[in-house]
Motif scaffolding. Structure first.
Motif, PDB file in Angstrom:
ATOM      1  N   LEU A   1      11.254   8.981   6.492  1.00 43.55           N
ATOM      2  CA  LEU A   1      10.342   8.279   5.597  1.00 43.55           C
ATOM      3  C   LEU A   1       9.889   6.988   6.276  1.00 43.55           C
ATOM      4  CD1 LEU A   1      12.076   8.602   2.113  1.00 43.55           C
ATOM      5  CD2 LEU A   1       9.939   9.666   2.803  1.00 43.55           C
ATOM      6  N   TYR A   2       8.624   6.637   6.083  1.00 42.56           N
ATOM      7  CA  TYR A   2       8.113   5.392   6.669  1.00 42.56           C
ATOM      8  C   TYR A   2       7.072   4.778   5.739  1.00 42.56           C
ATOM      9  CZ  TYR A   2       3.996   8.118   7.967  1.00 42.56           C
ATOM     10  OH  TYR A   2       2.872   8.916   7.922  1.00 42.56           O
ATOM     11  N   TYR A   3       6.968   3.466   5.806  1.00 43.03           N
ATOM     12  CA  TYR A   3       6.015   2.725   4.976  1.00 43.03           C
ATOM     13  C   TYR A   3       4.634   2.783   5.609  1.00 43.03           C
ATOM     14  CZ  TYR A   3       3.633  -1.285   2.885  1.00 43.03           C
ATOM     15  OH  TYR A   3       2.715  -2.102   2.255  1.00 43.03           O
ATOM     16  N   GLN A   4       3.648   3.261   4.851  1.00 41.74           N
ATOM     17  CA  GLN A   4       2.284   3.386   5.346  1.00 41.74           C
ATOM     18  C   GLN A   4       1.342   2.560   4.467  1.00 41.74           C
ATOM     19  OE1 GLN A   4       0.703   5.106   8.151  1.00 41.74           O
ATOM     20  NE2 GLN A   4      -0.564   3.479   7.327  1.00 41.74           N
ATOM     21  N   PRO A   5       1.023   1.327   4.855  1.00 39.07           N
ATOM     22  CA  PRO A   5       0.119   0.512   4.043  1.00 39.07           C
ATOM     23  C   PRO A   5      -1.325   0.994   4.165  1.00 39.07           C
ATOM     24  CG  PRO A   5       0.649  -0.629   6.067  1.00 39.07           C
ATOM     25  CD  PRO A   5       1.470   0.636   6.073  1.00 39.07           C
ATOM     26  N   VAL A   6      -2.170   0.476   3.295  1.00 41.36           N
ATOM     27  CA  VAL A   6      -3.604   0.757   3.376  1.00 41.36           C
ATOM     28  C   VAL A   6      -4.154   0.105   4.634  1.00 41.36           C
ATOM     29  CG1 VAL A   6      -5.833   0.378   2.258  1.00 41.36           C
ATOM     30  CG2 VAL A   6      -3.826   0.900   0.875  1.00 41.36           C
ATOM     31  N   PHE A   7      -4.892   0.860   5.438  1.00 40.41           N
ATOM     32  CA  PHE A   7      -5.477   0.299   6.652  1.00 40.41           C
ATOM     33  C   PHE A   7      -6.508  -0.761   6.303  1.00 40.41           C
ATOM     34  CE2 PHE A   7      -4.200   4.519   8.367  1.00 40.41           C
ATOM     35  CZ  PHE A   7      -3.343   4.054   9.347  1.00 40.41           C
ATOM     36  N   ASN A   8      -6.620  -1.771   7.162  1.00 44.22           N
ATOM     37  CA  ASN A   8      -7.541  -2.876   6.868  1.00 44.22           C
ATOM     38  C   ASN A   8      -8.891  -2.722   7.561  1.00 44.22           C
ATOM     39  OD1 ASN A   8      -6.917  -3.373   9.532  1.00 44.22           O
ATOM     40  ND2 ASN A   8      -5.694  -5.199   9.125  1.00 44.22           N
ATOM     41  N   LYS A   9      -9.235  -1.513   7.991  1.00 43.91           N
ATOM     42  CA  LYS A   9     -10.455  -1.334   8.778  1.00 43.91           C
ATOM     43  C   LYS A   9     -11.726  -1.219   7.930  1.00 43.91           C
ATOM     44  CE  LYS A   9      -9.703   3.682   8.937  1.00 43.91           C
ATOM     45  NZ  LYS A   9      -9.509   4.855   9.801  1.00 43.91           N
ATOM     46  N   GLU A  10     -11.618  -0.993   6.622  1.00 44.33           N
ATOM     47  CA  GLU A  10     -12.798  -0.745   5.790  1.00 44.33           C
ATOM     48  C   GLU A  10     -13.165  -1.935   4.909  1.00 44.33           C
ATOM     49  OE1 GLU A  10     -12.302   2.787   3.526  1.00 44.33           O
ATOM     50  OE2 GLU A  10     -11.869   4.063   5.256  1.00 44.33           O
ATOM     51  N   PHE A  11     -12.637  -3.098   5.184  1.00 48.06           N
ATOM     52  CA  PHE A  11     -12.814  -4.232   4.283  1.00 48.06           C
ATOM     53  C   PHE A  11     -13.637  -5.337   4.938  1.00 48.06           C
ATOM     54  CE2 PHE A  11      -8.993  -2.003   3.041  1.00 48.06           C
ATOM     55  CZ  PHE A  11      -9.160  -1.874   1.671  1.00 48.06           C
ATOM     56  N   ASP A  12     -14.365  -6.054   4.085  1.00 47.82           N
ATOM     57  CA  ASP A  12     -15.194  -7.169   4.560  1.00 47.82           C
ATOM     58  C   ASP A  12     -14.378  -8.433   4.781  1.00 47.82           C
ATOM     59  OD1 ASP A  12     -18.108  -6.078   4.283  1.00 47.82           O
ATOM     60  OD2 ASP A  12     -17.117  -5.512   2.411  1.00 47.82           O
ATOM     61  N   PHE A  13     -13.288  -8.580   4.040  1.00 48.64           N
ATOM     62  CA  PHE A  13     -12.395  -9.713   4.264  1.00 48.64           C
ATOM     63  C   PHE A  13     -10.970  -9.288   3.917  1.00 48.64           C
ATOM     64  CE2 PHE A  13     -13.547 -10.080  -0.199  1.00 48.64           C
ATOM     65  CZ  PHE A  13     -12.360 -10.423  -0.816  1.00 48.64           C
ATOM     66  N   ILE A  14     -10.006  -9.965   4.560  1.00 50.05           N
ATOM     67  CA  ILE A  14      -8.586  -9.650   4.367  1.00 50.05           C
ATOM     68  C   ILE A  14      -7.821 -10.955   4.224  1.00 50.05           C
ATOM     69  CG2 ILE A  14      -6.540  -8.518   5.322  1.00 50.05           C
ATOM     70  CD1 ILE A  14      -8.511  -6.833   7.027  1.00 50.05           C
ATOM     71  N   ILE A  15      -6.993 -11.031   3.211  1.00 45.65           N
ATOM     72  CA  ILE A  15      -6.108 -12.172   3.007  1.00 45.65           C
ATOM     73  C   ILE A  15      -4.715 -11.782   3.486  1.00 45.65           C
ATOM     74  CG2 ILE A  15      -5.115 -13.738   1.302  1.00 45.65           C
ATOM     75  CD1 ILE A  15      -7.588 -13.281  -0.424  1.00 45.65           C
ATOM     76  N   ASN A  16      -4.149 -12.562   4.389  1.00 48.93           N
ATOM     77  CA  ASN A  16      -2.853 -12.266   5.014  1.00 48.93           C
ATOM     78  C   ASN A  16      -2.888 -10.903   5.723  1.00 48.93           C
ATOM     79  OD1 ASN A  16      -1.874 -14.657   3.823  1.00 48.93           O
ATOM     80  ND2 ASN A  16      -1.242 -13.553   1.981  1.00 48.93           N
ATOM     81  N   PRO A  17      -3.634 -10.779   6.800  1.00 45.99           N
ATOM     82  CA  PRO A  17      -3.841  -9.466   7.438  1.00 45.99           C
ATOM     83  C   PRO A  17      -2.599  -8.878   8.103  1.00 45.99           C
ATOM     84  CG  PRO A  17      -4.843 -11.202   8.756  1.00 45.99           C
ATOM     85  CD  PRO A  17      -4.399 -11.845   7.483  1.00 45.99           C
ATOM     86  N   ALA A  18      -1.712  -9.714   8.645  1.00 46.55           N
ATOM     87  CA  ALA A  18      -0.549  -9.192   9.377  1.00 46.55           C
ATOM     88  C   ALA A  18       0.536  -8.759   8.400  1.00 46.55           C
ATOM     89  CB  ALA A  18      -0.006 -10.251  10.326  1.00 46.55           C
ATOM     90  N   VAL A  19       0.979  -7.497   8.543  1.00 48.94           N
ATOM     91  CA  VAL A  19       1.997  -6.935   7.660  1.00 48.94           C
ATOM     92  C   VAL A  19       3.237  -6.624   8.477  1.00 48.94           C
ATOM     93  CG1 VAL A  19       2.582  -5.030   6.120  1.00 48.94           C
ATOM     94  CG2 VAL A  19       0.274  -5.988   6.087  1.00 48.94           C
ATOM     95  N   LEU A  20       4.348  -7.297   8.193  1.00 51.79           N
ATOM     96  CA  LEU A  20       5.614  -7.030   8.866  1.00 51.79           C
ATOM     97  C   LEU A  20       6.548  -6.211   7.979  1.00 51.79           C
ATOM     98  CD1 LEU A  20       7.618  -7.432  11.191  1.00 51.79           C
ATOM     99  CD2 LEU A  20       8.294  -9.601  10.125  1.00 51.79           C
ATOM    100  N   GLU A  21       6.609  -6.554   6.716  1.00 55.91           N
ATOM    101  CA  GLU A  21       7.480  -5.872   5.766  1.00 55.91           C
ATOM    102  C   GLU A  21       6.622  -5.242   4.675  1.00 55.91           C
ATOM    103  OE1 GLU A  21       9.229  -8.899   2.756  1.00 55.91           O
ATOM    104  OE2 GLU A  21       8.987  -9.995   4.636  1.00 55.91           O
ATOM    105  N   PRO A  22       7.171  -4.321   3.876  1.00 54.33           N
ATOM    106  CA  PRO A  22       6.400  -3.753   2.760  1.00 54.33           C
ATOM    107  C   PRO A  22       5.911  -4.850   1.816  1.00 54.33           C
ATOM    108  CG  PRO A  22       8.346  -2.436   3.157  1.00 54.33           C
ATOM    109  CD  PRO A  22       8.487  -3.648   4.030  1.00 54.33           C
TER     110      PRO A  22
END
Length: 322
Positions: free
Chosen positions: A252-273
Protein backbone atom coordinates in the motif's frame (compact mmCIF):
# COMPACT_ATOMS: atom_id res chain seq x y z
CA UNK A 1 37.28 -4.21 -26.21
CA UNK A 2 37.23 -3.07 -22.62
CA UNK A 3 35.31 0.08 -23.59
CA UNK A 4 32.70 -2.01 -25.43
CA UNK A 5 32.20 -4.12 -22.31
CA UNK A 6 31.51 -1.02 -20.19
CA UNK A 7 29.16 0.35 -22.86
CA UNK A 8 27.00 -2.79 -23.00
CA UNK A 9 27.07 -3.05 -19.21
CA UNK A 10 25.66 0.47 -18.98
CA UNK A 11 22.90 -0.41 -21.43
CA UNK A 12 21.90 -3.42 -19.35
CA UNK A 13 21.95 -1.58 -16.04
CA UNK A 14 20.26 1.69 -17.11
CA UNK A 15 16.68 0.34 -17.40
CA UNK A 16 17.00 -1.07 -13.89
CA UNK A 17 18.20 2.28 -12.58
CA UNK A 18 15.30 4.12 -14.24
CA UNK A 19 12.87 1.63 -12.73
CA UNK A 20 14.24 2.29 -9.25
CA UNK A 21 13.79 6.04 -9.70
CA UNK A 22 10.17 5.75 -10.86
CA UNK A 23 9.28 3.09 -8.30
CA UNK A 24 8.10 -0.51 -8.42
CA UNK A 25 4.52 0.67 -8.85
CA UNK A 26 5.19 1.01 -12.59
CA UNK A 27 5.55 -2.77 -12.93
CA UNK A 28 1.76 -2.94 -13.01
CA UNK A 29 0.96 0.56 -14.33
CA UNK A 30 -0.92 1.43 -11.17
CA UNK A 31 -0.74 5.19 -11.67
CA UNK A 32 -4.26 6.26 -12.55
CA UNK A 33 -5.85 9.49 -13.66
CA UNK A 34 -6.65 11.57 -10.60
CA UNK A 35 -10.26 12.39 -9.94
CA UNK A 36 -9.64 16.11 -9.82
CA UNK A 37 -12.37 18.67 -9.41
CA UNK A 38 -14.35 19.63 -12.51
CA UNK A 39 -17.20 22.16 -12.43
CA UNK A 40 -19.47 21.69 -15.45
CA UNK A 41 -21.41 24.39 -17.27
CA UNK A 42 -24.48 24.01 -19.52
CA UNK A 43 -23.49 23.89 -23.18
CA UNK A 44 -23.74 27.37 -24.73
CA UNK A 45 -21.77 29.37 -27.24
CA UNK A 46 -19.41 31.73 -25.52
CA UNK A 47 -16.19 31.92 -23.53
CA UNK A 48 -15.48 30.00 -20.33
CA UNK A 49 -12.76 31.29 -18.01
CA UNK A 50 -11.77 28.82 -15.30
CA UNK A 51 -9.22 28.61 -12.50
CA UNK A 52 -8.27 25.52 -10.48
CA UNK A 53 -6.42 25.61 -7.17
CA UNK A 54 -4.92 22.97 -4.86
CA UNK A 55 -3.89 23.32 -1.21
CA UNK A 56 -1.92 20.72 0.76
CA UNK A 57 -2.90 21.12 4.40
CA UNK A 58 -0.93 19.42 7.17
CA UNK A 59 -3.16 17.93 9.88
CA UNK A 60 -2.95 19.34 13.40
CA UNK A 61 -4.74 16.39 15.05
CA UNK A 62 -5.34 12.72 14.34
CA UNK A 63 -7.69 9.97 15.51
CA UNK A 64 -6.52 6.36 15.34
CA UNK A 65 -9.05 3.54 15.71
CA UNK A 66 -7.94 0.13 16.98
CA UNK A 67 -10.27 -2.88 17.04
CA UNK A 68 -10.12 -5.55 19.75
CA UNK A 69 -11.97 -8.85 20.08
CA UNK A 70 -12.43 -11.07 23.12
CA UNK A 71 -14.03 -14.54 23.37
CA UNK A 72 -14.98 -16.56 26.44
CA UNK A 73 -17.36 -19.14 27.80
CA UNK A 74 -19.49 -16.75 29.87
CA UNK A 75 -20.54 -13.12 29.61
CA UNK A 76 -18.74 -12.30 32.86
CA UNK A 77 -15.50 -13.84 31.64
CA UNK A 78 -15.62 -12.00 28.30
CA UNK A 79 -16.29 -8.60 29.89
CA UNK A 80 -13.61 -8.99 32.56
CA UNK A 81 -10.93 -10.08 30.10
CA UNK A 82 -11.54 -7.33 27.53
CA UNK A 83 -11.87 -4.61 30.19
CA UNK A 84 -8.55 -5.65 31.73
CA UNK A 85 -6.79 -5.44 28.35
CA UNK A 86 -8.30 -2.09 27.42
CA UNK A 87 -7.93 -0.47 30.85
CA UNK A 88 -4.27 -1.41 31.25
CA UNK A 89 -3.34 -0.32 27.72
CA UNK A 90 -5.17 3.03 28.00
CA UNK A 91 -3.52 3.75 31.36
CA UNK A 92 -0.14 3.62 29.63
CA UNK A 93 -1.32 5.52 26.55
CA UNK A 94 -2.73 8.40 28.63
CA UNK A 95 0.75 9.06 30.03
CA UNK A 96 1.45 10.77 26.69
CA UNK A 97 0.75 14.49 26.68
CA UNK A 98 -2.38 15.78 24.89
CA UNK A 99 -3.91 12.34 24.26
CA UNK A 100 -7.66 11.68 24.50
CA UNK A 101 -9.30 8.23 24.35
CA UNK A 102 -12.76 6.78 23.82
CA UNK A 103 -13.98 3.15 23.84
CA UNK A 104 -16.71 2.32 21.34
CA UNK A 105 -18.93 -0.73 21.88
CA UNK A 106 -19.29 -2.65 18.59
CA UNK A 107 -20.93 -6.05 19.17
CA UNK A 108 -21.65 -8.69 21.79
CA UNK A 109 -22.90 -11.97 20.30
CA UNK A 110 -23.02 -15.68 21.23
CA UNK A 111 -20.63 -18.06 19.46
CA UNK A 112 -21.85 -21.42 18.13
CA UNK A 113 -20.26 -24.64 16.96
CA UNK A 114 -21.60 -27.91 15.56
CA UNK A 115 -22.19 -30.99 17.71
CA UNK A 116 -22.45 -34.36 16.01
CA UNK A 117 -25.41 -36.54 16.91
CA UNK A 118 -24.73 -40.19 16.07
CA UNK A 119 -27.52 -42.63 15.32
CA UNK A 120 -27.20 -46.33 14.52
CA UNK A 121 -29.33 -46.55 11.42
CA UNK A 122 -29.36 -42.87 10.27
CA UNK A 123 -26.84 -40.42 8.91
CA UNK A 124 -24.89 -38.14 11.23
CA UNK A 125 -26.80 -35.07 12.38
CA UNK A 126 -24.97 -31.77 13.06
CA UNK A 127 -26.63 -29.58 15.66
CA UNK A 128 -25.56 -26.00 16.30
CA UNK A 129 -24.98 -25.35 20.01
CA UNK A 130 -23.73 -22.25 21.92
CA UNK A 131 -20.17 -22.52 23.24
CA UNK A 132 -19.47 -18.99 24.44
CA UNK A 133 -19.56 -15.30 23.58
CA UNK A 134 -17.66 -12.83 21.43
CA UNK A 135 -17.26 -9.17 22.39
CA UNK A 136 -15.86 -6.47 20.05
CA UNK A 137 -14.85 -2.94 21.04
CA UNK A 138 -13.01 -0.14 19.24
CA UNK A 139 -10.46 2.12 20.91
CA UNK A 140 -10.36 5.71 19.60
CA UNK A 141 -7.18 7.66 20.34
CA UNK A 142 -6.91 11.37 19.53
CA UNK A 143 -3.39 12.84 19.37
CA UNK A 144 -1.49 15.73 17.77
CA UNK A 145 2.01 14.31 17.24
CA UNK A 146 2.06 11.69 14.44
CA UNK A 147 5.20 10.13 15.93
CA UNK A 148 3.13 9.04 18.94
CA UNK A 149 1.31 6.44 16.85
CA UNK A 150 4.29 4.08 17.01
CA UNK A 151 4.17 4.24 20.81
CA UNK A 152 0.45 3.43 20.81
CA UNK A 153 0.97 0.42 18.57
CA UNK A 154 3.76 -0.86 20.82
CA UNK A 155 1.65 -0.50 23.97
CA UNK A 156 -1.50 -2.07 22.49
CA UNK A 157 0.38 -5.02 21.02
CA UNK A 158 1.50 -5.95 24.55
CA UNK A 159 -2.18 -6.60 25.29
CA UNK A 160 -2.85 -8.47 22.02
CA UNK A 161 -4.51 -5.50 20.31
CA UNK A 162 -3.12 -5.40 16.78
CA UNK A 163 -5.88 -4.27 14.42
CA UNK A 164 -5.37 -0.61 13.37
CA UNK A 165 -8.62 0.10 11.53
CA UNK A 166 -7.92 3.61 10.26
CA UNK A 167 -6.35 6.98 11.02
CA UNK A 168 -8.42 10.13 10.45
CA UNK A 169 -6.81 13.54 9.79
CA UNK A 170 -8.19 16.88 11.01
CA UNK A 171 -7.19 20.51 10.52
CA UNK A 172 -8.52 23.70 12.10
CA UNK A 173 -7.16 25.75 9.18
CA UNK A 174 -9.51 24.49 6.45
CA UNK A 175 -11.84 27.50 6.52
CA UNK A 176 -8.89 29.91 6.35
CA UNK A 177 -7.36 27.93 3.49
CA UNK A 178 -10.65 27.98 1.57
CA UNK A 179 -10.88 31.77 1.85
CA UNK A 180 -7.27 32.13 0.70
CA UNK A 181 -7.97 29.89 -2.30
CA UNK A 182 -11.05 31.91 -3.27
CA UNK A 183 -9.08 35.18 -3.15
CA UNK A 184 -6.26 33.75 -5.27
CA UNK A 185 -8.72 32.33 -7.79
CA UNK A 186 -10.56 35.67 -8.02
CA UNK A 187 -7.39 37.55 -8.99
CA UNK A 188 -6.33 34.91 -11.52
CA UNK A 189 -9.69 34.64 -13.25
CA UNK A 190 -9.96 38.44 -13.54
CA UNK A 191 -6.53 38.41 -15.17
CA UNK A 192 -7.64 35.70 -17.60
CA UNK A 193 -10.75 37.64 -18.61
CA UNK A 194 -8.69 40.80 -19.24
CA UNK A 195 -6.32 38.77 -21.36
CA UNK A 196 -9.23 37.41 -23.43
CA UNK A 197 -10.48 40.97 -23.97
CA UNK A 198 -7.06 42.06 -25.21
CA UNK A 199 -6.77 39.08 -27.55
CA UNK A 200 -10.24 39.65 -29.04
CA UNK A 201 -10.06 43.44 -29.02
CA UNK A 202 -13.38 43.86 -27.24
CA UNK A 203 -14.87 44.27 -23.76
CA UNK A 204 -17.14 41.90 -21.86
CA UNK A 205 -18.53 44.60 -19.57
CA UNK A 206 -22.07 44.32 -21.00
CA UNK A 207 -21.99 40.60 -21.77
CA UNK A 208 -24.17 38.12 -19.93
CA UNK A 209 -22.13 36.23 -17.31
CA UNK A 210 -22.76 33.22 -15.11
CA UNK A 211 -20.51 31.77 -12.41
CA UNK A 212 -20.09 28.39 -10.69
CA UNK A 213 -17.59 27.17 -8.13
CA UNK A 214 -17.03 24.24 -5.76
CA UNK A 215 -14.63 22.65 -3.28
CA UNK A 216 -13.45 19.03 -2.97
CA UNK A 217 -11.59 17.79 0.12
CA UNK A 218 -9.49 14.61 -0.17
CA UNK A 219 -8.50 12.88 3.09
CA UNK A 220 -5.40 10.64 3.26
CA UNK A 221 -7.48 7.57 4.12
CA UNK A 222 -9.11 7.87 0.68
CA UNK A 223 -5.84 8.23 -1.24
CA UNK A 224 -4.08 4.88 -0.77
CA UNK A 225 -3.50 2.51 -3.68
CA UNK A 226 -2.10 -1.02 -3.73
CA UNK A 227 0.07 -3.12 -6.00
CA UNK A 228 1.94 -6.43 -6.01
CA UNK A 229 5.70 -6.18 -6.59
CA UNK A 230 6.88 -9.21 -8.55
CA UNK A 231 8.19 -10.31 -11.93
CA UNK A 232 6.91 -13.76 -12.98
CA UNK A 233 8.49 -16.04 -15.56
CA UNK A 234 6.54 -17.15 -18.61
CA UNK A 235 6.67 -20.89 -19.20
CA UNK A 236 5.53 -22.78 -22.28
CA UNK A 237 3.78 -25.64 -20.50
CA UNK A 238 1.16 -28.18 -21.41
CA UNK A 239 -2.41 -27.55 -20.33
CA UNK A 240 -2.26 -30.61 -18.09
CA UNK A 241 0.78 -29.31 -16.17
CA UNK A 242 0.31 -28.39 -12.52
CA UNK A 243 1.57 -24.92 -11.65
CA UNK A 244 1.71 -23.87 -8.00
CA UNK A 245 1.93 -20.09 -7.63
CA UNK A 246 3.13 -18.49 -4.42
CA UNK A 247 1.26 -15.68 -2.70
CA UNK A 248 2.56 -12.26 -3.70
CA UNK A 249 3.13 -9.48 -1.21
CA UNK A 250 0.71 -6.56 -1.57
CA UNK A 251 2.04 -3.05 -0.98
CA UNK A 252 0.00 0.00 0.00
CA UNK A 253 1.24 3.51 -0.76
CA UNK A 254 -0.05 7.06 -0.40
CA UNK A 255 -0.98 8.60 -3.75
CA UNK A 256 -1.88 12.31 -3.50
CA UNK A 257 -3.61 14.29 -6.23
CA UNK A 258 -1.02 15.39 -8.79
CA UNK A 259 -0.42 19.13 -8.93
CA UNK A 260 0.01 19.32 -12.71
CA UNK A 261 -3.55 20.48 -13.59
CA UNK A 262 -3.83 23.50 -11.30
CA UNK A 263 -3.34 27.22 -11.82
CA UNK A 264 -2.02 27.74 -8.30
CA UNK A 265 -0.87 25.51 -5.43
CA UNK A 266 -0.62 26.31 -1.74
CA UNK A 267 2.15 24.33 0.01
CA UNK A 268 3.20 22.35 -3.10
CA UNK A 269 5.80 20.06 -1.48
CA UNK A 270 4.26 16.95 0.09
CA UNK A 271 6.40 14.85 2.44
CA UNK A 272 3.76 13.16 4.59
CA UNK A 273 0.07 12.36 3.95
CA UNK A 274 -1.90 15.62 3.99
CA UNK A 275 -5.44 16.89 3.59
CA UNK A 276 -5.82 18.11 0.00
CA UNK A 277 -8.33 20.86 -0.80
CA UNK A 278 -9.30 21.51 -4.42
CA UNK A 279 -11.15 24.62 -5.59
CA UNK A 280 -12.43 25.52 -9.04
CA UNK A 281 -14.31 28.57 -10.28
CA UNK A 282 -15.74 29.03 -13.78
CA UNK A 283 -17.23 32.10 -15.43
CA UNK A 284 -19.27 31.76 -18.60
CA UNK A 285 -19.36 34.86 -20.87
CA UNK A 286 -22.15 34.95 -23.45
CA UNK A 287 -20.69 37.15 -26.22
CA UNK A 288 -23.50 36.35 -28.67
CA UNK A 289 -26.14 37.99 -26.48
CA UNK A 290 -24.01 41.13 -26.17
CA UNK A 291 -23.64 41.41 -29.98
CA UNK A 292 -27.38 41.03 -30.55
CA UNK A 293 -28.17 43.70 -27.96
CA UNK A 294 -25.59 46.04 -29.51
CA UNK A 295 -26.94 45.49 -33.03
CA UNK A 296 -30.49 46.15 -31.88
CA UNK A 297 -29.49 49.35 -30.11
CA UNK A 298 -27.57 50.69 -33.15
CA UNK A 299 -30.58 50.49 -35.51
CA UNK A 300 -32.33 53.76 -36.46
CA UNK A 301 -35.91 54.00 -37.65
CA UNK A 302 -37.14 56.99 -39.74
CA UNK A 303 -40.79 58.02 -40.10
CA UNK A 304 -41.98 60.01 -43.14
CA UNK A 305 -44.72 62.49 -42.10
CA UNK A 306 -47.66 63.53 -44.40
CA UNK A 307 -45.81 66.81 -44.98
CA UNK A 308 -42.76 64.91 -46.27
CA UNK A 309 -40.65 65.53 -43.21
CA UNK A 310 -38.31 62.81 -41.83
CA UNK A 311 -38.58 62.15 -38.11
CA UNK A 312 -36.43 59.61 -36.12
CA UNK A 313 -38.30 57.02 -33.99
CA UNK A 314 -37.21 56.17 -30.50
CA UNK A 315 -37.18 52.32 -30.48
CA UNK A 316 -37.33 52.28 -26.68
CA UNK A 317 -40.66 54.13 -26.72
CA UNK A 318 -44.09 52.98 -27.93
CA UNK A 319 -44.80 56.39 -29.48
CA UNK A 320 -42.97 57.97 -32.43
CA UNK A 321 -41.20 61.29 -31.95
CA UNK A 322 -42.59 64.13 -34.14
Amino acid sequence: MKNLFYFFSALLISPFMIGQVSGNVNYQNKYQTNNTIDVNFPSHEGIVASVKGLANVKADSYTAIFSTTQTGKTTKEVNELIDQRITKSLTEIKLNKGVETFVDMISFVPVYEYEVEKKVFNRKTYNEVPVGFELKKNIHIKFSDPNQLNDFISILSNYEIYDLVRVDYFSNALETIKKEMMNKAKLLIQEKIKNYELLLGETFANAEKRIADDFVVNLPVEMYNSYEAYNSSSLNLKKSANVNQTNKSTTLYYQPVFNKEFDFIINPAVLEPVIQVQYEVKIFINREKEKKQTAKTDREYILVTPNGDLKPINVNSSKPVY
